[in-house]
Scaffold this motif. Sequence first.
Motif: not given
Length: 466
Positions: A61-63, A144-145, A147
């Motif tokens: 994910s982005r994080e 997964a988010d 992106s």
Amino acid sequence: MNSRSLSFRLVTWYAGVLTVVFVLLGALTFISLRHSLEANVLDNQARRARQIAATLVARASRESEGAIGAQVENLYSPESNDRFIRITRADGTVVYASGSPRGETFEPGRVPVLQLAAPARRAGRKVSAGDSSLLIAAAPAVAADGSRYLVEVGTSAAPLEATLRRLLGMLAVGLPLTVAVAVAGGFVLVRRALDPVERIARKAEEITQHNLSERLPVVHSGDELERLSVSLNHMITRLQEAMDGSKQFVADASHELRTPLTVMRGELESLAQDPRLGRETRETLGSVLEEVERLAEIVESLFALSRLDAGEASAQWRRFDLAELAATTAEQMSLLATDKNVSIGFDSPESVVVEGDPARLKQVIVNLLDNAIKYTPGGGRVRLAVRRERGCALLEVADDGIGIPEEALPHVFKRFFRVDSSGLGLAIVKSICAAHGADVEVISSPGKGSCFRMRQPLADAAPARA
């Protein structure tokens, strides 16, 4: 040996033909092997890129994208394996890029960044990275988010190029020896059977694609020469059948495709009007409809080319004023130019009478003007001029548009040649000009515009037409 003797000239011609054939065969072998090796390497890199996209990027994910680099290093060790791996976010931010390889075969920092929208058109490419080239394959990935990322995997082309250099060395040594042996055998045959070979050679020189119905004389000697002449005649027969079949297939296929394409276009237009469809569905239908329209244009162009190949362009010849035809066509095309905020200027100081098919020559003007308008930005100008020049009618279409790259100029009139899009418009122009005994050329500079010129003999200077 008498250099002016017929035997010497035949052997020289034979040696030249064999040399050209073997050189072309060697070049084809070299190019085919290079293409095959590059395709194999790119296929391997593409599979690895898809694997990284599916196993690492898709779960991130982005994080947590900072951890992707460590996972790539742990699983693939790009520096140790002389690989290039780069993961780029949709906004162009590089999430991970591998370092310099252990073998120093390329410089990762000099590899240009590929935009996320490009993989559909250029999933595999060869780029320069320092002193050597790099074969890179790309695969899009969605985290997964949601992106979006682009995974690029590459490897040095140095081993592949080394293999090709070895093959080139083998060809450089083997081809001259092969040609020498073949020429020696040809010399013996020419000395033993000079007269029949001369007759076959003369007849063979006369046969072209326009008179494939003719055949070589058969030498009734009961040896290899008789079988050769018979086999050559069979080959010419097969070539004639193949060419006739190819022309007939193009004509039949393009004709048969017109009706289903028209039906598809109508059905899609009706379906797009259904108020129950969602916005995304309408956009998809619109995209499909655009492709159907483009396919219909290609089919119409193929149909036109098949008619030209069949000699239709010479069926409706008459004398007419090319300047008047150009002026009328420019006026008709002005609406299209106005829609793009492009102006069309026309200049013809006098009447220019030619002989030909007005409908086909109008198609030449339409295609050239359409091409000029298409590649001229808003506020630009297209200039159409017709004048006499050294016994010929000169039709000139110039614009101040984007221009054509220098390396593409020799190929712009080839069918389906691709600069930034494919098409048959200029191929049709070339075929129509050839049917009218006219020459067409292009002069262009990137960023400065293009100029297409058609030269056709004037009606009084045109040769008699069968």
